[in-house]
Design a protein around this motif. Structure first.
Motif, short mmCIF file in Angstrom:
data_model
loop_
_atom_site.label_atom_id
_atom_site.label_comp_id
_atom_site.label_asym_id
_atom_site.label_seq_id
_atom_site.Cartn_x
_atom_site.Cartn_y
_atom_site.Cartn_z
N TYR A 266 1.02 -1.19 0.12
CA TYR A 266 -0.03 -0.12 -0.14
C TYR A 266 0.70 1.46 -0.02
CZ TYR A 266 -3.61 3.26 1.72
OH TYR A 266 -4.58 4.32 1.74
N LEU A 267 2.01 1.17 0.87
CA LEU A 267 2.85 2.24 0.94
C LEU A 267 3.66 2.53 -0.21
CD1 LEU A 267 4.00 4.68 2.73
CD2 LEU A 267 5.69 3.01 3.54
N LEU A 268 4.24 1.32 -0.69
CA LEU A 268 5.08 1.60 -2.12
C LEU A 268 4.30 1.96 -3.59
CD1 LEU A 268 7.60 -1.45 -1.26
CD2 LEU A 268 7.64 0.90 -0.73
N LYS A 269 2.96 1.88 -3.28
CA LYS A 269 2.17 2.10 -4.50
C LYS A 269 1.80 3.46 -4.50
CE LYS A 269 -0.12 -2.46 -5.37
NZ LYS A 269 -1.45 -3.07 -5.29
N TYR A 270 2.48 4.29 -3.67
CA TYR A 270 2.13 5.73 -3.59
C TYR A 270 0.93 6.27 -3.32
CZ TYR A 270 6.59 5.77 -6.48
OH TYR A 270 7.84 5.72 -6.97
N THR A 271 0.22 5.47 -2.45
CA THR A 271 -1.09 5.95 -2.31
C THR A 271 -1.24 6.66 -1.01
OG1 THR A 271 -1.29 4.00 -1.04
CG2 THR A 271 -2.29 3.75 -3.27
N LEU A 272 -0.23 6.79 0.08
CA LEU A 272 -0.40 7.78 1.02
C LEU A 272 -0.04 9.01 0.59
CD1 LEU A 272 1.42 5.90 4.08
CD2 LEU A 272 -1.07 6.49 3.68
N PRO A 273 -0.69 10.18 1.18
CA PRO A 273 -0.07 11.51 0.86
C PRO A 273 1.22 11.72 1.53
CG PRO A 273 -2.54 11.45 1.51
CD PRO A 273 -1.84 10.16 1.63
N TYR A 274 2.02 12.55 0.71
CA TYR A 274 3.45 12.44 1.19
C TYR A 274 3.60 13.04 2.63
CZ TYR A 274 4.85 12.27 -3.92
OH TYR A 274 5.00 11.60 -4.97
N SER A 275 2.73 14.03 3.06
CA SER A 275 2.80 14.66 4.26
C SER A 275 2.57 13.48 5.54
CB SER A 275 1.85 15.58 4.58
OG SER A 275 0.28 15.50 4.05
N ILE A 276 1.47 12.48 5.00
CA ILE A 276 1.36 11.48 5.91
C ILE A 276 2.51 10.31 5.98
CG2 ILE A 276 -0.29 9.40 6.28
CD1 ILE A 276 -1.59 12.26 6.69
N ARG A 277 3.28 10.31 4.91
CA ARG A 277 4.32 9.47 4.91
C ARG A 277 5.37 10.06 6.05
NH1 ARG A 277 5.13 8.73 -1.66
NH2 ARG A 277 3.14 8.53 -2.12
N VAL A 278 5.56 11.36 5.93
CA VAL A 278 6.43 11.80 7.22
C VAL A 278 5.99 11.58 8.25
CG1 VAL A 278 7.40 14.13 8.04
CG2 VAL A 278 6.98 13.72 5.50
N LEU A 279 4.58 11.66 8.74
CA LEU A 279 4.12 11.42 10.19
C LEU A 279 4.57 9.94 10.39
CD1 LEU A 279 0.53 13.10 10.25
CD2 LEU A 279 2.67 13.67 11.31
#
Length: 887
Positions: free
Chosen positions: A41-54
């Motif tokens: 899920y993460l590697l498919k770029y589905t998370l917004p970038y800002s949430i990836r930082v969190l």
């Protein structure tokens, strides 16, 4: 720690977190806790970038106590958990400015004192999180030569030795030398890392700070926002910021802006769209083809405006434009290569190719840049935009409209009144719409070279055409940093700005926070005599009624070149399309994009950033010569009117069950949209105020009063300044005034005087308010002040989230009326006495009963969102909580 290698930008493990040039490092979570499906899920770029930082922060800081494994999993499952769970966030660093940074240092000094008195070791009281404090944020504009040079900050030489003590005694504290630049500007130009590197360990840069403009760094791809001083002190001591896992609004930018539209026009247009999209309390993340057309300066200006449309932050992920900018600001090639590799490996780098897949968002807002035309904003609120070509007719409509958010209700027969006035031997004529303040101020817009150079080039062409600015207009130029002065000077336009009256008065907040030199007495008298609607035009982002001075009733926000243009015109009642400035039209002297691009390339170069870095690292002579004691405890000066030991730590209490608030009187009965400016003004200290009486009794003259911002290290001044805004509308009084009624005696008094009487009588007080209580800048004194006035609870229809958190952080209960209820629907007058019944144990979001002296009983919601907030409230606030940790 478990190490993993990187291959083709895909992790050969079931987790991701921190990265070194050759290794992916995971410091906390065991890989088995993240399923292959979650990683996919993460590697498919589905998370917004800002949430990836969190997510990255939660993994790196997971300790099972403050940050738990379930927190990381909740963030990873953002799509279904948004708005439903609270998550912690541990920023990489903290930035303080003087308004709240100085009182933070005072609080730390007082905390050391309290820990020592309670039998603990005061040496243990140190920030755990790297913290930078800038001195130059606040500036009082005076056109005089001070003993330390032209327009130096007035309290510069009064408290810098105290700051020197902080930098010597506390670990993890760095103080930015004076005369360098203000907090958010220095944060962008010097403090920002984009990627942190600590002992070959890499992780994303992130920051919280005590200023609403902290969101500017999101334009650099750095997650950051402003929080209250109380929350910031807790973060400094190692506690995370807690926030509801937010919705993320994707803002898609397409098209290209008009050549005449500046970045400010783009900002105001985006502000309008996002306000209409209701992004309050959400993250905003920008994507689309239009993003790559915006420079980093444009992005930071847009990101800075997010407090105006209510978002927590507005995020521009790092991309090629960001890297190009960093190259010109001193980042060496090797560091940029590592940074790019890391960000791409952990999926924090935005690919600007049209074929790249965008993340999933809670909702998407589309904005075409090609639809944007030049605007100003006002006359009373920053969200009320006015197209420049409609300015004249719109102001006329404001004269006709009833008094309110836009109207001034001027009788038709008086709308063309002219008041003659003598000034410096010449006669001038004032009329409705006349401009008396024109300021290119330090707030954010000045960091954008294109708009500042546009103002300078416009001034050059205007002077060459023989145009002037009337001498009674208070003009000023206070850049965000010395870098702006450098490139204005090197480009050759600074002398022309000076000829029009826009001289550099210093580096810091001035006009936008009410720190304006007084208008000439003759002009003030003429305005009052003719009841003239005088105007101020500023190149800022904040627009609160009554901020400039009591005789300026209309306040417009505009781009720096338009501030210069309106100053030359001398009035807002002008149509630039059809009416000339002297013998030429504005279009004849307006800079073209090609001119600006050429000038920017020639002037905004890496040497300026290198010069700034040297200046910050070497300091200046005055700063370096200051001497301060290195004692463990702060040497309080009992005669000082700037710094006092506050009373927050008089008793380091153990947690107790919430106590009954019994027979409390209402100190203030307020309406909707009460701002932190209303609660804790930052401007000059009025001669008739309670704070002025205190300072007079200390032997000071009005000339020495300075501003509330300068005296934030003195709790006696700040408590007296609480609710001292001249525009405060207390329903008990019926007109704007910092007054209230002391009900036991029936006297109408200053708010402080009434509160003081209540405390002497042992009577608790509460505040009644409407919707959106606590809007505006995140000021710690907007909570500390009411606490010291004896306020036990606020009953409001709704709150601004940051301010609500600060109330809890100081020990004031934020209570909210049930949906559809308010004092009017409940038949409350505010003259009753109120008792709030707390159960032995609180739980998040529970309802409480409130009884009044008339027998009425109603329910309210206790706005504690999680167990941590309840714990802080039981301790009497976060300051007492963190202080007890050292015991």
């Amino acid at each position: 720690m478990v190490k993993f290698t990187v291959k083709k930008n895909i992790f050969e493990c079931s987790n991701c977190c921190c990265f070194s040039p050759t290794l992916i490092v995971i410091p906390a979570l065991d890989p088995v806790h993240l399923s292959p499906a979650s990683i996919a899920y993460l590697l498919k770029y589905t998370l917004p970038y800002s949430i990836r930082v969190l997510f990255e922060s939660s993994v790196r800081n997971c300790d099972g106590f403050l940050v738990k494994e379930t927190d990381a999993m909740n963030i990873l499952d953002w799509k279904t958990k948004q708005n439903n769970v609270e998550v912690p966030f541990c920023p990489a660093r903290v930035v303080l400015q003087d308004f709240t940074g100085i009182p933070a240092m005072v609080d730390f000094a007082a905390m050391r004192e309290a820990v020592r008195n309670a039998g603990g070791d005061p040496v243990k009281v140190n920030p755990a999180c790297p913290t930078d404090l800038t001195v130059d944020h606040s500036l009082y504009v005076l056109r005089i030569e001070s003993i330390f040079g032209k327009n130096a900050t007035l309290f510069f030489f009064l408290i810098l030795e105290k700051l020197q003590w902080s930098s010597k005694v506390f670990k993890n504290i760095s103080i930015i030398p004076p005369e360098t630049g203000m907090a958010h500007q220095v944060n962008l130009e010097y403090l920002s890392r984009v990627v942190f590197e600590v002992k070959d360990f890499l992780y994303p840069d992130s920051v919280v700070g005590t200023d609403s403009h902290m969101t500017m760094v999101n334009g650099l791809g750095i997650l950051g926002w402003g929080v209250g001083g109380i929350e910031t002190e807790a973060v400094m001591l190692g506690m995370p910021v807690t926030l509801t896992l937010p919705e993320v609004v994707g803002c898609e930018l397409t098209g290209a802006a008009s050549p005449l539209a500046t970045s400010i026009d783009i900002v105001l247009s985006i502000t309008k769209h996002l306000r209409q999209a209701d992004v309050a309390g959400k993250f905003v993340e920008f994507f689309g083809s239009g993003v790559s057309q915006l420079s980093v300066a444009d992005r930071t200006t847009i990101a800075n405006m997010c407090p105006e449309y209510g978002a927590i932050l507005s995020f521009f992920p790092v991309d090629n434009v960001t890297l190009k900018h960093l190259k010109y600001t001193g980042f060496d090639k090797a560091k940029l290569e590592v940074m790019e590799a890391y960000l791409k490996a952990v999926k924090l780098f935005r690919n600007d190719e049209s074929s790249s897949r965008e993340p999933e968002y809670s909702q998407v807002v589309q904005i075409s840049l090609s639809s944007i035309i030049p605007y100003v904003s006002g006359p009373k609120r920053s969200q009320d935009r006015v197209a420049v070509n409609n300015m004249k007719s719109d102001f006329q409509a404001c004269l006709n409209e009833k008094s309110g958010v836009k109207g001034f209700q001027i009788a038709v027969e008086k709308q063309n009144d002219i008041v003659p006035v003598q000034y410096e031997g010449n006669e001038y004529k004032l009329s409705h719409g006349c401009i008396v303040i024109a300021a290119v101020i330090s707030c954010t817009n000045n960091c954008n070279p294109s708009v500042m150079l546009a103002a300078g080039l416009l001034a050059k062409k205007a002077v060459e055409a023989g145009l002037v600015v009337k001498p009674y207009i208070r003009t000023s130029l206070s850049p965000g940093s010395g870098m702006v002065t450098h490139y204005l000077s090197s480009s050759g336009v600074l002398p022309y700005l000076s000829k029009l009256g826009f001289e550099v008065v210093g580096y810091g907040c001035s006009t936008c926070v009410g720190n304006t030199a007084p208008l000439p007495e003759a002009i003030r008298n003429a305005i009052k005599q003719g009841d003239i609607i005088a105007c101020g035009v500023l190149s800022g982002t904040k627009n609160f009624e009554g901020r400039l001075c009591d005789c300026v009733r209309a306040n417009y926000l505009a781009s720096p070149p338009l501030v210069v243009a309106y100053a030359i015109a001398g009035t807002v009642r002008i149509d630039f399309e059809t009416e000339p400035l002297g013998n030429i039209y504005l279009r004849d002297i307006w800079p073209t994009r090609k001119e600006l691009h050429t000038m920017e390339e020639e002037c905004v170069i890496s040497s300026m950033f290198k010069e700034l870095q040297e200046k910050m690292e070497k300091g200046n002579k005055r700063w370096n010569l200051l001497e301060a004691p290195e004692s463990t405890l702060f040497p309080w000066d009992l005669k000082s009117t700037y710094i006092r030991c506050p009373s927050f730590f008089d008793k380091l209490v153990k947690p107790v069950s919430p106590q009954l608030i019994e027979n409390a009187h209402v100190l203030l009965y307020l309406g909707d949209s009460v701002t932190t400016d209303h609660i804790s003004p930052a401007g000059s200290i009025a001669r008739s105020s309670a704070a002025a009486k205190y300072l007079t009794n200390k032997g000071l003259t009005p000339r020495e009063f300075n501003s509330y911002g300068a005296r934030r290290g003195n709790d006696a001044v700040m408590t007296r300044g609480t609710f001292a805004n001249i525009k405060l509308l207390n329903k008990f009084i019926g007109k704007p005034a910092p007054k209230t009624i002391h009900f036991p005696s029936g006297q109408t008094l200053d708010v402080f005087e009434a509160a003081e009487l209540y405390q002497k009588e042992g009577i608790p007080v509460i505040i009644l308010a409407g919707k959106k209580y606590g809007l505006g800048s995140s000021r710690d004194w907007a909570a500390k002040g009411p606490f010291l006035l004896g306020v036990k609870a606020v009953l409001a229809e709704s709150y601004e989230k940051v301010h609500k958190s600060q109330l809890i952080g100081i020990g004031i209960a934020p209570l909210q009326f049930l949906p559809g209820e308010n004092p009017s629907t409940l038949g409350l007058t505010g003259r009753e006495q109120f008792s709030v019944l707390f159960p032995p144990e609180l739980s998040p979001g529970m309802t409480l009963d409130v009884k009044t002296s008339t027998g009425k009983v109603f329910s309210v919601i206790a706005l504690f969102e999680n167990d941590m907030e309840i714990t802080l409230y039981k301790y009497g606030g976060s300051l007492n909580f963190v202080a007890r940790r050292f015991l």
